[in-house]
Design a protein around this motif. Sequence first.
Motif, PDB file in Angstrom:
ATOM      1  N   ILE A   1       0.842  -1.205   0.000  1.00 58.54           N
ATOM      2  CA  ILE A   1       0.000   0.000   0.000  1.00 58.54           C
ATOM      3  C   ILE A   1       0.875   1.252   0.000  1.00 58.54           C
ATOM      4  CG2 ILE A   1      -1.731   1.315   1.289  1.00 58.54           C
ATOM      5  CD1 ILE A   1      -2.764  -1.422   2.366  1.00 58.54           C
ATOM      6  N   ARG A   2       1.964   1.238   0.785  1.00 59.51           N
ATOM      7  CA  ARG A   2       2.884   2.383   0.801  1.00 59.51           C
ATOM      8  C   ARG A   2       3.440   2.645  -0.586  1.00 59.51           C
ATOM      9  NH1 ARG A   2       5.139   0.251   5.415  1.00 59.51           N
ATOM     10  NH2 ARG A   2       6.969  -0.492   4.295  1.00 59.51           N
ATOM     11  N   LYS A   3       3.873   1.573  -1.244  1.00 54.67           N
ATOM     12  CA  LYS A   3       4.450   1.700  -2.588  1.00 54.67           C
ATOM     13  C   LYS A   3       3.418   2.255  -3.565  1.00 54.67           C
ATOM     14  CE  LYS A   3       6.957  -0.992  -6.075  1.00 54.67           C
ATOM     15  NZ  LYS A   3       7.491  -2.332  -6.420  1.00 54.67           N
ATOM     16  N   TYR A   4       2.182   1.813  -3.440  1.00 59.09           N
ATOM     17  CA  TYR A   4       1.097   2.293  -4.309  1.00 59.09           C
ATOM     18  C   TYR A   4       0.859   3.793  -4.110  1.00 59.09           C
ATOM     19  CZ  TYR A   4      -3.745   3.020  -5.841  1.00 59.09           C
ATOM     20  OH  TYR A   4      -4.887   3.518  -6.426  1.00 59.09           O
ATOM     21  N   ILE A   5       0.838   4.223  -2.840  1.00 53.37           N
ATOM     22  CA  ILE A   5       0.591   5.639  -2.528  1.00 53.37           C
ATOM     23  C   ILE A   5       1.738   6.517  -3.041  1.00 53.37           C
ATOM     24  CG2 ILE A   5       0.377   7.309  -0.643  1.00 53.37           C
ATOM     25  CD1 ILE A   5      -1.040   5.085   0.977  1.00 53.37           C
ATOM     26  N   ILE A   6       2.983   6.003  -2.909  1.00 56.15           N
ATOM     27  CA  ILE A   6       4.153   6.798  -3.274  1.00 56.15           C
ATOM     28  C   ILE A   6       4.438   6.732  -4.778  1.00 56.15           C
ATOM     29  CG2 ILE A   6       6.657   7.026  -2.970  1.00 56.15           C
ATOM     30  CD1 ILE A   6       6.209   5.808  -0.126  1.00 56.15           C
ATOM     31  N   LYS A   7       4.518   5.532  -5.313  1.00 59.33           N
ATOM     32  CA  LYS A   7       4.937   5.351  -6.701  1.00 59.33           C
ATOM     33  C   LYS A   7       3.801   5.581  -7.696  1.00 59.33           C
ATOM     34  CE  LYS A   7       6.983   2.014  -9.910  1.00 59.33           C
ATOM     35  NZ  LYS A   7       7.439   0.596 -10.093  1.00 59.33           N
ATOM     36  N   ASP A   8       2.672   4.917  -7.472  1.00 56.38           N
ATOM     37  CA  ASP A   8       1.581   4.983  -8.454  1.00 56.38           C
ATOM     38  C   ASP A   8       0.774   6.271  -8.349  1.00 56.38           C
ATOM     39  OD1 ASP A   8       2.403   2.468  -9.237  1.00 56.38           O
ATOM     40  OD2 ASP A   8       0.937   1.421  -7.998  1.00 56.38           O
ATOM     41  N   LEU A   9       0.478   6.705  -7.112  1.00 53.15           N
ATOM     42  CA  LEU A   9      -0.348   7.902  -6.932  1.00 53.15           C
ATOM     43  C   LEU A   9       0.482   9.177  -6.725  1.00 53.15           C
ATOM     44  CD1 LEU A   9      -3.144   6.548  -4.528  1.00 53.15           C
ATOM     45  CD2 LEU A   9      -3.173   6.680  -7.035  1.00 53.15           C
ATOM     46  N   ASN A  10       1.683   9.007  -6.172  1.00 54.41           N
ATOM     47  CA  ASN A  10       2.559  10.142  -5.841  1.00 54.41           C
ATOM     48  C   ASN A  10       1.812  11.196  -5.024  1.00 54.41           C
ATOM     49  OD1 ASN A  10       4.794  11.757  -5.666  1.00 54.41           O
ATOM     50  ND2 ASN A  10       4.894  12.273  -7.841  1.00 54.41           N
ATOM     51  N   ARG A  11       1.201  10.751  -3.937  1.00 52.41           N
ATOM     52  CA  ARG A  11       0.434  11.665  -3.078  1.00 52.41           C
ATOM     53  C   ARG A  11       1.165  12.037  -1.787  1.00 52.41           C
ATOM     54  NH1 ARG A  11      -5.285  11.764  -4.427  1.00 52.41           N
ATOM     55  NH2 ARG A  11      -5.272  11.630  -6.695  1.00 52.41           N
ATOM     56  N   LEU A  12       2.140  11.223  -1.369  1.00 53.03           N
ATOM     57  CA  LEU A  12       2.786  11.484  -0.075  1.00 53.03           C
ATOM     58  C   LEU A  12       3.760  12.649  -0.203  1.00 53.03           C
ATOM     59  CD1 LEU A  12       3.064  10.652   2.878  1.00 53.03           C
ATOM     60  CD2 LEU A  12       4.907   9.095   2.192  1.00 53.03           C
ATOM     61  N   ASP A  13       3.537  13.709   0.582  1.00 56.02           N
ATOM     62  CA  ASP A  13       4.327  14.933   0.486  1.00 56.02           C
ATOM     63  C   ASP A  13       5.350  15.058   1.624  1.00 56.02           C
ATOM     64  OD1 ASP A  13       4.657  17.452  -1.014  1.00 56.02           O
ATOM     65  OD2 ASP A  13       4.058  18.405   0.868  1.00 56.02           O
ATOM     66  N   ALA A  14       4.981  14.597   2.818  1.00 52.68           N
ATOM     67  CA  ALA A  14       5.892  14.737   3.958  1.00 52.68           C
ATOM     68  C   ALA A  14       5.587  13.701   5.028  1.00 52.68           C
ATOM     69  CB  ALA A  14       5.797  16.141   4.560  1.00 52.68           C
ATOM     70  N   VAL A  15       6.641  13.339   5.766  1.00 51.25           N
ATOM     71  CA  VAL A  15       6.540  12.437   6.925  1.00 51.25           C
ATOM     72  C   VAL A  15       7.174  13.166   8.102  1.00 51.25           C
ATOM     73  CG1 VAL A  15       7.207  10.223   7.915  1.00 51.25           C
ATOM     74  CG2 VAL A  15       6.685  10.382   5.465  1.00 51.25           C
ATOM     75  N   ILE A  16       6.409  13.354   9.167  1.00 47.03           N
ATOM     76  CA  ILE A  16       6.886  14.134  10.317  1.00 47.03           C
ATOM     77  C   ILE A  16       6.754  13.294  11.583  1.00 47.03           C
ATOM     78  CG2 ILE A  16       6.562  16.249  11.668  1.00 47.03           C
ATOM     79  CD1 ILE A  16       5.155  17.414   9.129  1.00 47.03           C
ATOM     80  N   GLY A  17       7.877  13.056  12.243  1.00 48.99           N
ATOM     81  CA  GLY A  17       7.870  12.292  13.489  1.00 48.99           C
ATOM     82  C   GLY A  17       7.651  13.204  14.680  1.00 48.99           C
ATOM     83  N   LEU A  18       6.705  12.847  15.553  1.00 48.33           N
ATOM     84  CA  LEU A  18       6.371  13.668  16.720  1.00 48.33           C
ATOM     85  C   LEU A  18       6.871  13.011  18.014  1.00 48.33           C
ATOM     86  CD1 LEU A  18       2.722  14.825  15.891  1.00 48.33           C
ATOM     87  CD2 LEU A  18       4.878  15.981  15.414  1.00 48.33           C
ATOM     88  N   PRO A  19       6.890  13.761  19.121  1.00 47.48           N
ATOM     89  CA  PRO A  19       7.371  13.214  20.396  1.00 47.48           C
ATOM     90  C   PRO A  19       6.450  12.116  20.937  1.00 47.48           C
ATOM     91  CG  PRO A  19       7.297  15.622  20.439  1.00 47.48           C
ATOM     92  CD  PRO A  19       6.550  15.187  19.212  1.00 47.48           C
ATOM     93  N   ALA A  20       6.969  11.358  21.866  1.00 49.56           N
ATOM     94  CA  ALA A  20       6.168  10.355  22.567  1.00 49.56           C
ATOM     95  C   ALA A  20       5.281  11.039  23.611  1.00 49.56           C
ATOM     96  CB  ALA A  20       7.086   9.340  23.243  1.00 49.56           C
ATOM     97  N   ASN A  21       4.275  10.320  24.064  1.00 47.29           N
ATOM     98  CA  ASN A  21       3.430  10.730  25.190  1.00 47.29           C
ATOM     99  C   ASN A  21       2.729  12.076  24.984  1.00 47.29           C
ATOM    100  OD1 ASN A  21       2.330  10.142  27.744  1.00 47.29           O
ATOM    101  ND2 ASN A  21       3.862  11.400  28.785  1.00 47.29           N
TER     102      ASN A  21
END
Length: 525
Positions: free
Chosen positions: A378-398
């Motif tokens: 599914i990740r590959k489909y969203i990134i390669k086929d649809l090219n919709r993913l623009d950013a990934v942001i990691g947030l703090p715990a808790n």
Amino acid sequence: MTDTNTYQAQADELSQKLWAIANDLRGQMDASEFKNYILGVIFYRYLSERTEMYMIDLLKNDNGITYEEAFADEEYRPVVEEWSLSKLGYVIKPENLFRNLIRKITKFENDADKFSVEDFEKAINDLVGSTMGHESNKAFDGLFNDMRLQDSRLGETVADRTEMIGRVMVRVSDIDFDLQDSQFDVLGTAYMILIGLFASDAGKKGGEFFTPAGPSKLCATLAALGLDEAKTVGDCTCGSASMLLEVQKHLTTGKVGHFYGQELNATTYNLSRMNMIMHGIDWQNFDIYKGDTLKDDKYGDIKMTVQVCNPPYSLKWSADKQFEDDPRYSGAGKLAPKGQADLAFVEHMIYHMDEDDGRVAVLLPHGVLFRGGAEETIRKYIIKDLNRLDAVIGLPANLFHGTGIPVCVLVLKSKRNGNAGNILFIDASKEFKAGKNQNVLEQKNIDKIVETYAKRVDVDKFAHVAEMSEIVENGYNLNIPRYVDTFEEEETVDLEAVRAEIKRLDVETKNAIEKAESMLQQLGL
């Protein structure tokens, strides 16, 4: 605009007052249930005050006639009822206004004028009944179902229940907050405070129903960045509707054509409709649906300009083969696994993105970034086929009530224009203020993340613009440490100095023992 720090101060003040109200009900029933009475009373007060404000404005040019006088007049009454239904979506009779009910509780002059819990129950029934046969019924039907005024746990007799609910109503009437202030999410904040104050089974999963101010504001800001207005805004697991409402604050003009939401939990479905109304959203301009988003898509073919979402993490779902033909899930060729429906929610949102300028900001557990199997497909489909993913942001715990795990924000766009050949990664795991029970994403943290997202350039140990070749090289694994190097080289340890210090301490210890033994011998011990 209220920043998150001011918001927290308001929330703390409100929590003290809600705690006092809650103590009036303590011991009568489970905390997760009696919070519904407090929220229901707050909401009724709002509807009442909104009616009075509207009627003052409506009748200001009618020779000073009051709402009570207009309602008692055979000519005026049909007119004010019609206008109230048209604008507000409901009618509250003058005798049922909150201030008049409070007057009956506190200042009755004879038994005939004495307040009864049945008066409040009739007032609620009259209000909801006024919407029957009217289009606004969709917004008000069943709104007060969780406030069961005949429940014996409120009191065995009518008199006991009257005394109990009367105390709550008076307490709520004494709270001095501006119910017209759309910057302050009164109901959502009240809900969060109450489930935090009482560690009940319902409260432990409260994070599913209400997203704290910081993460909510971050998602709304990211999704609305650069937009003047939005035709449609949606949240497919809207909970109390706090994130849905937050989006409006971050549009340049603040204009939203229509709000859409869906919520499975009956209590929070009612809460979300209350919240929309309390934020001044006319009943004509929102649709909140009750139902399971993954199984039953109430949106139909509606396309959204902006979508925000904080779905329940790693939710179990059926992953039934029938969903292989669902247009939301069919594109990837595989369904999200039964034990982790996270990416099924993402696929649902992608399906409902406006093709011209659709945006999504969704909070998810980090597992969606690197787990294999169907999720990798599914990740590959969203990134390669649809090219919709623009950013990934990691947030703090808790950051969330009920779970300490760190989460990430996925930002998706239907048209990525000049950024179609890359994905931005941000490691914001250290951007927080430590709190007693949970960490807080403050305004300065949000500003730093949003500014970095907008500039879209590499920042040492914080952000990296990864070319698609890097994503492919990593097998579409989006784990943030693969792209943002946050390694801090430890200070070199001088082993000779450490060895010398150990020897010195050994000598000191030996001398101290010998001195102590000598003193003991002198004492004959």
